[in-house]
Design a protein around this motif. Structure first.
Motif, PDB file in Angstrom:
ATOM      1  N   THR A 166     -52.438 -54.535   9.495  1.00 32.45           N
ATOM      2  CA  THR A 166     -53.305 -54.215  10.630  1.00 32.45           C
ATOM      3  C   THR A 166     -54.390 -55.265  10.809  1.00 32.45           C
ATOM      4  O   THR A 166     -54.674 -55.713  11.929  1.00 32.45           O
ATOM      5  CB  THR A 166     -53.954 -52.835  10.432  1.00 32.45           C
ATOM      6  OG1 THR A 166     -52.928 -51.853  10.256  1.00 32.45           O
ATOM      7  CG2 THR A 166     -54.795 -52.454  11.639  1.00 32.45           C
ATOM      8  N   VAL A 167     -55.020 -55.673   9.711  1.00 28.62           N
ATOM      9  CA  VAL A 167     -56.044 -56.717   9.784  1.00 28.62           C
ATOM     10  C   VAL A 167     -55.434 -58.019  10.286  1.00 28.62           C
ATOM     11  O   VAL A 167     -56.023 -58.731  11.110  1.00 28.62           O
ATOM     12  CB  VAL A 167     -56.714 -56.914   8.411  1.00 28.62           C
ATOM     13  CG1 VAL A 167     -57.612 -58.151   8.429  1.00 28.62           C
ATOM     14  CG2 VAL A 167     -57.521 -55.687   8.028  1.00 28.62           C
ATOM     15  N   ALA A 168     -54.244 -58.343   9.805  1.00 26.54           N
ATOM     16  CA  ALA A 168     -53.579 -59.582  10.227  1.00 26.54           C
ATOM     17  C   ALA A 168     -53.339 -59.596  11.736  1.00 26.54           C
ATOM     18  O   ALA A 168     -53.366 -60.657  12.365  1.00 26.54           O
ATOM     19  CB  ALA A 168     -52.258 -59.739   9.490  1.00 26.54           C
ATOM     20  N   LEU A 169     -53.117 -58.441  12.318  1.00 18.12           N
ATOM     21  CA  LEU A 169     -52.806 -58.362  13.751  1.00 18.12           C
ATOM     22  C   LEU A 169     -54.030 -58.156  14.631  1.00 18.12           C
ATOM     23  O   LEU A 169     -53.996 -58.497  15.826  1.00 18.12           O
ATOM     24  CB  LEU A 169     -51.815 -57.221  14.004  1.00 18.12           C
ATOM     25  CG  LEU A 169     -50.416 -57.384  13.404  1.00 18.12           C
ATOM     26  CD1 LEU A 169     -49.603 -56.114  13.599  1.00 18.12           C
ATOM     27  CD2 LEU A 169     -49.697 -58.578  14.001  1.00 18.12           C
ATOM     28  N   THR A 170     -55.119 -57.604  14.079  1.00 19.83           N
ATOM     29  CA  THR A 170     -56.229 -57.182  14.943  1.00 19.83           C
ATOM     30  C   THR A 170     -57.569 -57.834  14.654  1.00 19.83           C
ATOM     31  O   THR A 170     -58.464 -57.787  15.504  1.00 19.83           O
ATOM     32  CB  THR A 170     -56.422 -55.654  14.848  1.00 19.83           C
ATOM     33  OG1 THR A 170     -56.809 -55.304  13.510  1.00 19.83           O
ATOM     34  CG2 THR A 170     -55.149 -54.908  15.213  1.00 19.83           C
ATOM     35  N   ASP A 171     -57.756 -58.414  13.477  1.00 21.88           N
ATOM     36  CA  ASP A 171     -59.090 -58.901  13.115  1.00 21.88           C
ATOM     37  C   ASP A 171     -59.454 -60.151  13.912  1.00 21.88           C
ATOM     38  O   ASP A 171     -58.706 -61.136  13.938  1.00 21.88           O
ATOM     39  CB  ASP A 171     -59.154 -59.206  11.616  1.00 21.88           C
ATOM     40  CG  ASP A 171     -60.586 -59.281  11.107  1.00 21.88           C
ATOM     41  OD1 ASP A 171     -61.403 -58.426  11.499  1.00 21.88           O
ATOM     42  OD2 ASP A 171     -60.878 -60.190  10.307  1.00 21.88           O
TER      43      ASP A 171
END
Length: 344
Positions: A166-171
């Motif tokens: 999730t972090v890889a896609l949204t941060d």
């Protein structure tokens, strides 16, 4: 001892019975039997013609309804995700036809597809548990710094990996909201390197929402292996990913075919916590389900979490984005209140 006369009488009786049958069949009974068979054939022929006409009418009506759904869908979907960045993750084998149709609907909604990835079997397979544990162990401290509310010392392997993706896609970069952070890029590279994800469209910008697409075959039986942890293997790993995506991104939607026992959509709807955090859409093999996907994403971005489909307890259509009551509930397609997470 039976003599020849006994056999002669028996033979005569048989021939008499045969003669009587021939006489009756060719005489008094012939008309009755023939008429009865003719009536039955005529009745069956009439039923066949009636069913054929009803089928033709039903097909015509279904075609007209499909045309209406497509036309209405264009008006409903158009602009519903204008300016929004969406990342799509295939959690299993999704049919090319259904997937492309969903992607087309996202495009029609004005969404920007900033990433398209797929999970590999290593994400759920019992025999890859050691790999997942090793990767997750190395990420715990890094992820705690990114969002300590979601990741802590008690977080499971599945939670850590779900947070990492999730972090890889949204941060986003702290200095440029349109660019991905260095941490996001590092995590993406790591997940690819260890073989947990395959990339179809490399992440280009931080996503505002994540769509998890399922083809229905989520290998739920893998968690039944004797030494497998059901919370971090098979279906458990996927539902945990959905929860992490919702917690960290704020807008996570799971979409799949018509719900059936053992699939990801049903698993989320059966979870009392996930059903309040993750929206689901069933029936993406149909035009109706495909249209609902971008509307569900838009509704979740407006604060409405629900379960959409034609199954019992599901909501048929998401509310118009932003149409919420003061108590945080939204108005469903029939005008009634549909509270967040009440779709089950």
């Amino acid at each position: 001892m039976i003599d020849f006369r006994y056999h002669l009488v028996s033979l005569i009786s048989v021939f008499l019975a045969l003669a009587v049958g021939i006489i009756l069949g060719a005489g008094p009974l012939q008309g009755a039997i023939g008429d009865q068979l003719t009536d039955q054939v005529d009745a069956l022929r009439g039923e066949r013609n009636t069913l054929r006409e009803e089928l033709s009418e039903a097909q015509t009506e279904a075609g007209e309804q499909r045309q209406f759904v497509v036309a209405a869908g264009d008006q409903l979907v158009s602009g519903s995700l204008a300016g929004q960045r969406v990342a799509v993750v295939d959690v299993d084998e999704v049919g090319d036809g259904a997937e492309q149709a969903v992607l087309d609907q996202l495009d029609d909604a004005g969404a920007e597809l900033v990433a398209h990835e797929s999970l590999t079997d290593s994400w759920t397979a019992p025999d890859e548990a050691t790999l997942r544990d090793t990767v997750a162990g190395g990420l715990r401290e890094r992820l705690a710094e990114v969002d300590g509310e979601v990741v802590d010392d008690e977080s499971s392997t599945a939670e850590l990996l779900g947070a990492a993706l999730t972090v890889a896609l949204t941060d986003a970069d702290p200095t440029d909201s349109s660019a991905r952070s260095a941490e996001a890029q590092d995590l993406q590279g790591l997940l690819e390197k260890v073989g947990l994800v395959d990339v179809e469209t490399a992440p280009e910008a931080p996503a505002d929402a994540i769509l998890l697409l399922s083809g229905g075959d989520t290998h739920a039986d893998e968690a039944q292996a004797e030494d497998a942890d059901p919370e971090t293997t098979g279906m458990g790993a996927l539902t945990t990913l959905a929860g992490a995506a919702a917690d960290l991104s704020g807008a996570a939607v799971v979409a799949g075919p018509t719900a059936q026992e053992g699939d990801l959509v049903s698993a989320i709807r059966a979870d009392d916590e996930l059903v309040d955090a993750v929206s689901t859409v069933s029936g993406i093999e149909s035009v109706t389900g495909q249209i609902v996907v971008p509307l569900a994403i838009a509704a979740q971005q407006s604060g409405t979490v629900d379960q959409y489909g034609f199954e019992e307890g599901a909501t048929v259509l998401p509310p118009e984005p932003g149409s919420q009551d003061g108590d945080g509930s939204s108005q469903d397609a029939q005008g009634g209140a549909s509270n967040q997470g009440d779709g089950q």
